[in-house]
Design an enzyme around this catalytic site. Structure first.
Site, PDB file in Angstrom:
ATOM      1  N   TRP A   3       0.819  -1.221   0.000  1.00  0.00           N
ATOM      2  CA  TRP A   3       0.000   0.000   0.000  1.00  0.00           C
ATOM      3  C   TRP A   3       0.845   1.260   0.000  1.00  0.00           C
ATOM      4  CZ3 TRP A   3      -3.062   2.642   4.356  1.00  0.00           C
ATOM      5  CH2 TRP A   3      -2.376   2.616   5.583  1.00  0.00           C
ATOM      6  N   ASP A   4       2.064   1.201   0.551  1.00  0.00           N
ATOM      7  CA  ASP A   4       2.984   2.345   0.453  1.00  0.00           C
ATOM      8  C   ASP A   4       3.133   2.787  -0.999  1.00  0.00           C
ATOM      9  OD1 ASP A   4       5.200   2.361   3.133  1.00  0.00           O
ATOM     10  OD2 ASP A   4       3.736   0.751   2.902  1.00  0.00           O
ATOM     11  N   ARG A  50       0.182 -12.992   4.136  1.00  0.00           N
ATOM     12  CA  ARG A  50      -0.788 -11.888   4.212  1.00  0.00           C
ATOM     13  C   ARG A  50      -0.519 -10.852   3.124  1.00  0.00           C
ATOM     14  NH1 ARG A  50       2.466 -10.864   8.820  1.00  0.00           N
ATOM     15  NH2 ARG A  50       3.768  -9.005   8.640  1.00  0.00           N
ATOM     16  N   SER A  51      -1.545 -10.057   2.869  1.00  0.00           N
ATOM     17  CA  SER A  51      -1.441  -8.948   1.927  1.00  0.00           C
ATOM     18  C   SER A  51      -1.379  -7.638   2.715  1.00  0.00           C
ATOM     19  CB  SER A  51      -2.639  -8.971   0.974  1.00  0.00           C
ATOM     20  OG  SER A  51      -2.513  -7.998  -0.038  1.00  0.00           O
ATOM     21  N   GLN A  52      -1.812  -6.564   2.082  1.00  0.00           N
ATOM     22  CA  GLN A  52      -2.009  -5.262   2.715  1.00  0.00           C
ATOM     23  C   GLN A  52      -3.251  -4.655   2.090  1.00  0.00           C
ATOM     24  OE1 GLN A  52       1.596  -2.778   2.539  1.00  0.00           O
ATOM     25  NE2 GLN A  52       1.810  -2.960   4.752  1.00  0.00           N
ATOM     26  N   ARG A  61       5.749 -13.278  14.309  1.00  0.00           N
ATOM     27  CA  ARG A  61       6.272 -12.679  13.079  1.00  0.00           C
ATOM     28  C   ARG A  61       7.799 -12.728  13.115  1.00  0.00           C
ATOM     29  NH1 ARG A  61       4.628  -6.882  13.867  1.00  0.00           N
ATOM     30  NH2 ARG A  61       4.787  -7.573  16.026  1.00  0.00           N
ATOM     31  N   GLU A  89       9.946 -10.868  11.724  1.00  0.00           N
ATOM     32  CA  GLU A  89      10.518  -9.514  11.794  1.00  0.00           C
ATOM     33  C   GLU A  89      10.311  -8.849  13.150  1.00  0.00           C
ATOM     34  OE1 GLU A  89       6.288  -8.808  10.274  1.00  0.00           O
ATOM     35  OE2 GLU A  89       7.796 -10.398  10.204  1.00  0.00           O
ATOM     36  N   ASP A 147      -0.035  -1.398  12.191  1.00  0.00           N
ATOM     37  CA  ASP A 147       0.593  -2.200  13.243  1.00  0.00           C
ATOM     38  C   ASP A 147       1.424  -1.275  14.139  1.00  0.00           C
ATOM     39  OD1 ASP A 147       1.949  -1.911  10.779  1.00  0.00           O
ATOM     40  OD2 ASP A 147       3.137  -3.717  11.078  1.00  0.00           O
ATOM     41  N   GLU A 199       8.772   8.921   8.409  1.00  0.00           N
ATOM     42  CA  GLU A 199       7.689   7.960   8.178  1.00  0.00           C
ATOM     43  C   GLU A 199       6.364   8.492   8.706  1.00  0.00           C
ATOM     44  OE1 GLU A 199       6.785   3.278   9.317  1.00  0.00           O
ATOM     45  OE2 GLU A 199       8.065   4.484  10.611  1.00  0.00           O
ATOM     46  N   GLU A 211       6.924  -0.266  17.721  1.00  0.00           N
ATOM     47  CA  GLU A 211       7.933  -1.300  17.940  1.00  0.00           C
ATOM     48  C   GLU A 211       9.334  -0.903  17.493  1.00  0.00           C
ATOM     49  OE1 GLU A 211       5.076  -5.238  17.457  1.00  0.00           O
ATOM     50  OE2 GLU A 211       6.410  -4.689  15.812  1.00  0.00           O
TER      51      GLU A 211
END
Length: 493
Positions: free
Chosen positions: A123-124, A169-171, A242, A244, A274, A458, A473
């Protein structure tokens, strides 16, 4: 390819590295590229790990490549912000014509967000495309679309990002909006028909399982309500920590209820949010996360757009049966968005709790989607404009929620995507003054931070414009793809 093939192959070593905290950022190890055959690294690790004086970090640094793990782009010669962004497009461009470690191969060059994010994000990339349009970089816009289509054709959907551990998963599904933006830029409607098959495949991914649903049940990303209507939710195929954020998830799991904590965490990641109090049953603690019980207003609006785009691409090819099918699906979806996500009491859009058959209490900025896509009526838009003005707009831009929880997708943070959504949503319904305030407040914040630090971030702090945003996080990242894109697009409007 299995969802975590590479991670699984080095599981014992990976587990040891993440639990020992030898890297400040858990993402470092997921992005590492092995310098030798995995079997060879594993054999050496098993042989040496218990020996006296074994240094885990030294072992890892010897056997893996961490080059390019972080992108930090400093301002040169005090360039004006727009010129700096123009240079950033090139500095954030990557190629991945072959797989390396967890990185998936893609047929075309792409732009990474920046900071710790050194891969293609779904989505970015739409919000990056907004800026590429302004910059006249049409070829890179086409590259992004082509990479998404390649992933849909080869994986079945666009993953969260282009790494093996995101294949569960997607976004938020922005592919149809990417096509719309490209058509707007090139004035070539044949783009819809060119990617019709990819649009259909993505739709099938999001609707998978709908035929098997019974009332008041859910399968994968589809939910059948108590009234027998089908709405969508975010979901992840895995119920494990996860990679990551491995240790973070294991520690958070300790005091959590239920046996699907990890899947709830991962499903929230599919939303891009998230994390946020939006997902928490008590509105406060991540241990109460219940993403799987919710159907989300943003997701259902994006799927309405996908259905309307499929209607358009079917009509362009004179596929009457498909055109009728997707026309009906879009009409039904529009009706359900108002039935399940509009809260008449508070006059705003909210998520739907499928187990309680009611709206969730969380007030969040994803409520903008029905206005952004033109689904709301004028009366609803007027009520939403009042809510946005009174509860979400601060001197540094639009915040994501009205709750301060310490999570990065909560107050006081302002994220680039929602400044564009807010601006466009208000413009769609004639609230030009409010649209102008959204634009000016956030753009001034971006310019202030750039002047002070030489960086584009960001996310931003919307309340205290003397500081940079925080929470979540990991530290606030610089680069930054979607900030660059949205800033350029807003400045053009």
């Amino acid at each position: 390819m299995s969802n975590q093939l590479y991670i699984n192959e080095i599981q014992a070593l990976f587990d040891a590295v993440q639990k020992s905290r030898i890297f400040e950022d858990q993402k470092m190890m997921t992005d590492a590229v092995p310098l030798f055959f995995i079997a060879e690294i594993n054999a050496k690790y098993e042989q040496q790990k218990d020996s006296e004086g074994f240094d885990l970090k030294s072992f890892v640094m010897t056997h893996f490549d961490f080059l390019g793990a972080k992108v930090s782009v400093q301002r040169e010669d005090h360039l004006p912000i727009v010129q700096h962004i123009e240079k950033l497009w090139d500095e954030l461009t990557r190629i991945a014509y072959e797989e390396k470690g967890t990185l998936l191969k893609l047929p075309k060059p792409y732009i990474v967000p920046g900071g710790r994010f050194n891969e293609f994000f779904y989505w970015d990339s739409y919000f990056i495309m907004l800026g590429l349009q302004v910059s006249g970089r049409v070829e890179m816009m086409e590259n992004i679309v082509e990479n998404c289509s390649y992933l849909i054709q080869n994986v079945g959907f666009v993953p969260n990002a282009s790494r093996t551990h995101f294949l569960s998963r997607s976004q938020p599904p922005y592919f149809s909006l990417m096509l719309e933006l490209l058509v707007e830029t090139t004035h070539n409607e044949a783009i819809y028909t060119q990617y019709h098959d990819s649009l259909e495949k993505e739709y099938a991914f999001w609707m998978s399982g709908e035929e098997e649903l019974e009332n008041n049940s859910s399968i994968k990303r589809v939910v059948k309500t108590i009234d027998g209507d089908i709405v969508n939710r975010y979901y992840d195929a895995e119920n494990t920590p996860r990679p990551e954020s491995y240790l973070i998830d294991i520690e958070d799991r300790e005091n959590a209820l239920g046996d699907e904590f990890y899947r709830n965490i991962r499903s929230a990641c599919e939303s891009g949010w998230d994390f946020s109090s939006r997902w928490f049953a008590d509105g406060e603690h991540i241990q109460t996360i219940e993403t799987l019980n919710l159907a989300e207003v943003d997701l259902n609006c994006l799927l309405w757009h996908l259905e309307t785009t499929l209607t358009k691409s079917s009509a362009l090819q004179n596929l009457k049966e498909k055109e009728n099918y997707f026309t009906e699906r879009a009409a039904k979806r529009r009706q359900m968005i108002n039935k399940y996500f509009w809260d008449e009491k508070t006059k705003m859009y909210r998520d739907y709790h499928s187990k309680k058959n009611t709206n969730t209490p969380s007030e969040h900025i994803a409520a903008l989607y029905p206005l952004f896509l033109g689904i709301a009526d004028q009366e609803q838009a007027e009520a939403m404009a009042k809510v946005i003005s009174e509860k979400f707009l601060y001197q540094g831009g639009l915040v994501t929620t009205t709750k301060k929880s310490g999570q990065q997708w909560d107050l006081p943070n302002a994220w680039a995507p929602y400044q564009w959504l807010g601006f466009k949503a208000m413009k769609n319904y004639g609230f030009n003054e409010l649209a102008g305030k959204i634009k000016d407040n956030w753009c001034f914040n971006v310019e202030r931070v750039y002047k002070n630090t030489g960086k584009l971030m960001e996310k931003y702090n919307a309340l205290d414009t003397e500081t940079i945003a925080g929470g979540g996080e990991y530290p606030n990242q610089d680069g930054f793809g979607w900030t660059n894109g949205v800033y350029l697009k807003l400045q053009q409007n």
